[in-house]
Design an enzyme around this catalytic site. Structure first.
Site, PDB file in Angstrom:
ATOM      1  CG  HIS A  63      -2.075   0.841   1.274  1.00 61.61           C
ATOM      2  ND1 HIS A  63      -2.460   1.654   0.241  1.00 61.61           N
ATOM      3  CD2 HIS A  63      -2.964   1.107   2.295  1.00 61.61           C
ATOM      4  CE1 HIS A  63      -3.518   2.369   0.611  1.00 61.61           C
ATOM      5  NE2 HIS A  63      -3.841   2.060   1.852  1.00 61.61           N
TER       6      HIS A  63
ATOM      7  CG  HIS B 121      -4.446   0.610  -8.342  1.00 65.88           C
ATOM      8  ND1 HIS B 121      -5.786   0.516  -8.013  1.00 65.88           N
ATOM      9  CD2 HIS B 121      -3.910   1.527  -7.495  1.00 65.88           C
ATOM     10  CE1 HIS B 121      -6.036   1.340  -7.024  1.00 65.88           C
ATOM     11  NE2 HIS B 121      -4.930   1.971  -6.686  1.00 65.88           N
TER      12      HIS B 121
ATOM     13  CG  ASP C 221       2.831   4.625  -3.683  1.00 62.75           C
ATOM     14  OD1 ASP C 221       2.661   5.752  -3.184  1.00 62.75           O
ATOM     15  OD2 ASP C 221       2.320   3.584  -3.233  1.00 62.75           O
TER      16      ASP C 221
HETATM   17  C1  LIG Z   1      -1.120   4.144  -3.272  1.00 61.18           C
HETATM   18  C2  LIG Z   1      -1.182   2.673  -3.354  1.00 61.18           C
HETATM   19  O1  LIG Z   1      -1.388   2.003  -2.378  1.00 61.18           O
HETATM   20  S1  LIG Z   1      -1.025   2.017  -4.914  1.00 61.18           S
HETATM   21  C3  LIG Z   1      -0.418   0.362  -4.632  1.00 61.18           C
HETATM   22  C4  LIG Z   1       1.004   0.392  -4.148  1.00 61.18           C
HETATM   23  N1  LIG Z   1       1.551  -0.955  -4.101  1.00 61.18           N
HETATM   24  C5  LIG Z   1       2.517  -1.364  -4.941  1.00 61.18           C
HETATM   25  O2  LIG Z   1       2.975  -0.658  -5.816  1.00 61.18           O
HETATM   26  C6  LIG Z   1       3.034  -2.763  -4.701  1.00 61.18           C
HETATM   27  C7  LIG Z   1       3.199  -3.532  -6.006  1.00 61.18           C
HETATM   28  N2  LIG Z   1       1.917  -3.863  -6.566  1.00 61.18           N
HETATM   29  C8  LIG Z   1       1.200  -4.917  -6.103  1.00 61.18           C
HETATM   30  O3  LIG Z   1       1.633  -5.666  -5.222  1.00 61.18           O
HETATM   31  C9  LIG Z   1      -0.190  -5.156  -6.680  1.00 61.18           C
HETATM   32  O4  LIG Z   1      -0.261  -4.662  -8.001  1.00 61.18           O
HETATM   33  C10 LIG Z   1      -1.285  -4.510  -5.825  1.00 61.18           C
HETATM   34  C11 LIG Z   1      -1.162  -4.923  -4.367  1.00 61.18           C
HETATM   35  C12 LIG Z   1      -1.223  -2.998  -5.906  1.00 61.18           C
HETATM   36  C13 LIG Z   1      -2.635  -4.949  -6.369  1.00 61.18           C
HETATM   37  O5  LIG Z   1      -2.718  -6.337  -6.160  1.00 61.18           O
HETATM   38  P1  LIG Z   1      -3.766  -7.242  -6.928  1.00 61.18           P
HETATM   39  O6  LIG Z   1      -5.057  -6.536  -7.093  1.00 61.18           O
HETATM   40  O7  LIG Z   1      -3.797  -8.541  -6.229  1.00 61.18           O
HETATM   41  O8  LIG Z   1      -3.076  -7.390  -8.368  1.00 61.18           O
HETATM   42  P2  LIG Z   1      -3.638  -8.055  -9.668  1.00 61.18           P
HETATM   43  O9  LIG Z   1      -4.699  -9.028  -9.360  1.00 61.18           O
HETATM   44  O10 LIG Z   1      -3.970  -6.969 -10.634  1.00 61.18           O
HETATM   45  O11 LIG Z   1      -2.349  -8.832 -10.205  1.00 61.18           O
HETATM   46  C14 LIG Z   1      -2.413  -9.494 -11.451  1.00 61.18           C
HETATM   47  C15 LIG Z   1      -1.104 -10.177 -11.743  1.00 61.18           C
HETATM   48  O12 LIG Z   1      -0.073  -9.201 -11.921  1.00 61.18           O
HETATM   49  C16 LIG Z   1       0.976  -9.416 -11.014  1.00 61.18           C
HETATM   50  N3  LIG Z   1       1.428  -8.143 -10.501  1.00 61.18           N
HETATM   51  C17 LIG Z   1       0.647  -7.164  -9.990  1.00 61.18           C
HETATM   52  N4  LIG Z   1       1.414  -6.145  -9.613  1.00 61.18           N
HETATM   53  C18 LIG Z   1       2.681  -6.492  -9.879  1.00 61.18           C
HETATM   54  C19 LIG Z   1       3.919  -5.852  -9.684  1.00 61.18           C
HETATM   55  N5  LIG Z   1       3.980  -4.644  -9.134  1.00 61.18           N
HETATM   56  N6  LIG Z   1       5.044  -6.477 -10.064  1.00 61.18           N
HETATM   57  C20 LIG Z   1       4.991  -7.690 -10.631  1.00 61.18           C
HETATM   58  N7  LIG Z   1       3.839  -8.361 -10.830  1.00 61.18           N
HETATM   59  C21 LIG Z   1       2.708  -7.767 -10.450  1.00 61.18           C
HETATM   60  C22 LIG Z   1       0.369 -10.229  -9.898  1.00 61.18           C
HETATM   61  O13 LIG Z   1       1.361 -10.971  -9.198  1.00 61.18           O
HETATM   62  C23 LIG Z   1      -0.596 -11.099 -10.636  1.00 61.18           C
HETATM   63  O14 LIG Z   1       0.129 -12.137 -11.259  1.00 61.18           O
HETATM   64  P3  LIG Z   1      -0.491 -13.612 -11.384  1.00 61.18           P
HETATM   65  O15 LIG Z   1      -1.765 -13.429 -12.158  1.00 61.18           O
HETATM   66  O16 LIG Z   1       0.564 -14.361 -12.089  1.00 61.18           O
HETATM   67  O17 LIG Z   1      -0.732 -14.051  -9.959  1.00 61.18           O
HETATM   68  O1  LIG Z   2      -6.910   2.228  -3.763  1.00 65.22           O
HETATM   69  C1  LIG Z   2      -6.008   1.452  -3.416  1.00 65.22           C
HETATM   70  O2  LIG Z   2      -6.154   0.210  -3.303  1.00 65.22           O
HETATM   71  C2  LIG Z   2      -4.638   1.951  -3.149  1.00 65.22           C
HETATM   72  C3  LIG Z   2      -4.417   3.359  -3.585  1.00 65.22           C
HETATM   73  O3  LIG Z   2      -4.131   3.630  -4.712  1.00 65.22           O
HETATM   74  C4  LIG Z   2      -4.578   4.410  -2.598  1.00 65.22           C
HETATM   75  O4  LIG Z   2      -4.986   4.147  -1.467  1.00 65.22           O
HETATM   76  O5  LIG Z   2      -4.290   5.575  -2.940  1.00 65.22           O
END
Ligand SMILES: CC(=O)SCCNC(=O)CCNC(=O)[C@H](O)C(C)(C)COP(=O)(O)OP(=O)(O)OC[C@H]1O[C@@H](n2cnc3c(N)ncnc32)[C@H](O)[C@@H]1OP(=O)(O)O
Ligand SMILES: O=C([O-])CC(=O)C(=O)O
Length: 382
Positions: free
Chosen positions: A222, A261, A312
């Site tokens: 997050h 996301h 981010d």
């Molecule tokens: C302001 C915020 O909070 S924005 C989010 C900040 N977090 C990050 O940047 C951390 C990296 N990103 C992630 O871990 C994820 O994309 C999350 C947590 C943001 C969303 O998670 P989910 O909704 O479960 O992702 P989603 O279902 O779209 O993932 C689809 C596929 O892409 C992959 N994937 C998603 N994000 C990434 C990533 N950043 N790097 C590599 N692979 C990824 C997943 O592992 C998944 O692979 P699979 O189908 O082989 O299992």
């Molecule tokens: O909406 C989310 O899951 C994460 C995010 O981008 C935020 O909190 O700004």
């Protein structure tokens, strides 16, 4: 008892878990809106204080309402002595998110919420004081300085930068911080906001809701992703190194921080805004590596995985260009998102029912207790 429906898919993805009038995320034709306004428009035309007012009070302020709100914020920047003393006990090695969590908790013991009629006053206090909590601890624990947390900066963005870096910020940096605070302010039922709402639904106090939300935002999936993205970007020496390294991480099935996301599927509307400001800062500082490296990583992620930078990713380089220490990145997010959290708490309180879903049981069949002397076997939970 009514039969509960078992949801398919982990993480409650796609489930509507409540109502809000605060924000839309990923709605067709409008990437992100706060109370009906496109976030890009707010970032272009407004101050963070106007957006905080919009979220917490329901409408954008008039000039005189804004003047009054800014004055209230200015008057609430001081730390109580007991809080200063508590912050002085926390080590330099503490994570700044833990410091903020602790600081809010301590403030909740000193200035408790006895009644929900105090909620707007406490909201002013928290928005005003969070930068002081973070920066007082940071300057004291790292440099032995007991800073004065009152500054003559009118805006929260300027005040925050001034406390963080202990010098007058430039107009450009103040502008970028203002935009950043607006972009991070609100995002519907993300994990930390949902945490705040769950806490609010028990009729707990506002400080507890914010403390819980800080703990939730801290994780690298997050808010913690902006720091993790910076750690990754700074490992690469040039764009080619970044391309090779990112491909290697993908082959390893590593998560690339700052990408993907839970809701947006094609782009995060906040990214284009902060990326443009990061480019501008890069030109301003004469940077020839950090921004091109960031762009190279983004290109690989799109080509290989169709994954896009979220809010981010370009925040990492933007903050770095402003000389903000990496461990303070996620705390900046807190100082902004606290407005969204509290607006959600108010909404939850106004139409509350305790949030208490059910679970699908996957454990052992019902069984009887074996006397302890006759039990064998090893614990199955690590
Ligand atoms: C302001 C915020 O909070 S924005 C989010 C900040 N977090 C990050 O940047 C951390 C990296 N990103 C992630 O871990 C994820 O994309 C999350 C947590 C943001 C969303 O998670 P989910 O909704 O479960 O992702 P989603 O279902 O779209 O993932 C689809 C596929 O892409 C992959 N994937 C998603 N994000 C990434 C990533 N950043 N790097 C590599 N692979 C990824 C997943 O592992 C998944 O692979 P699979 O189908 O082989 O299992
Ligand atoms: O909406 C989310 O899951 C994460 C995010 O981008 C935020 O909190 O700004």
């Amino acid at each position: 008892m009514a039969e509960a429906k078992v949801l398919s898919g982990a993480g409650l993805r796609g489930q509507v878990a409540g109502k809000t009038a605060l924000c839309t995320v990923g709605k067709e034709g409008a990437g992100l809106t706060y109370r009906g306004y496109d976030v890009r428009e707010l970032a272009e035309h407004c101050s963070f204080e106007e957006v905080a007012y919009l979220l917490l009070k329901g409408e954008l302020p008039t000039q005189s309402q804004l003047n009054h709100y800014q004055e209230q914020l200015r008057l609430q920047r001081e730390l109580p002595r007991a809080l200063r003393l508590a912050l002085e006990q926390l080590p330099a090695s503490a994570h700044p998110m833990d410091v903020l969590r602790t600081g809010v908790s301590v403030l909740g013991t000193l200035e408790p919420e006895h009644s929900f009629t105090q909620q707007q006053d406490i909201a002013v206090r928290l928005v005003a004081i969070l930068p002081a909590i973070l920066c007082y601890w940071y300057q004291y624990s790292h440099f032995g300085k007991r800073i004065n947390t009152q500054t003559d900066e009118k805006t929260l963005a300027g005040h925050f930068l001034r406390l963080m870096l202990d010098k007058k910020p430039s107009e450009l940096h103040t502008k970028v911080m203002n935009v950043s605070l607006i972009l991070y302010a609100e995002h519907e039922f993300n994990a930390s906001t949902f945490t705040a709402r769950v806490c609010a639904s028990t009729l707990s106090d506002l400080y507890s809701c914010v403390t819980a939300a800080i703990g939730s935002l801290r994780g690298p999936l997050h808010g913690g992703a902006n720091e993790a993205a910076m750690a990754m970007i700074s490992k690469f020496k040039d764009p080619q190194d970044a391309v090779d390294g990112t491909l290697k991480m993908l082959a390893n099935k590593d998560l690339i921080m700052g990408f993907g996301h839970a809701i947006y599927k094609e782009f995060d509307p906040r990214n284009e805004v902060i990326k443009a400001w990061s480019r501008r800062l890069s030109e301003d500082t004469g940077d020839e590596t950090l921004f091109p490296i960031s762009e190279a990583i983004a290109q690989v992620m799109w080509d290989e995985k169709k994954l896009f930078p979220n809010a981010d990713f370009f925040h990492a380089s933007a903050y770095n260009f402003m000389n903000i220490p990496t461990p303070l990145f996620t705390p900046i997010f807190v100082c902004s998102r606290v407005t969204g959290w509290m607006a959600h708490v108010f909404e939850q309180r106004a139409d509350n029912r305790i949030i208490r879903p059910s679970a699908e049981y996957t454990g052992a069949e019902q069984r009887t207790v074996t006397p302890i002397a006759q039990r064998e076997g090893v614990a199955s939970v690590k």
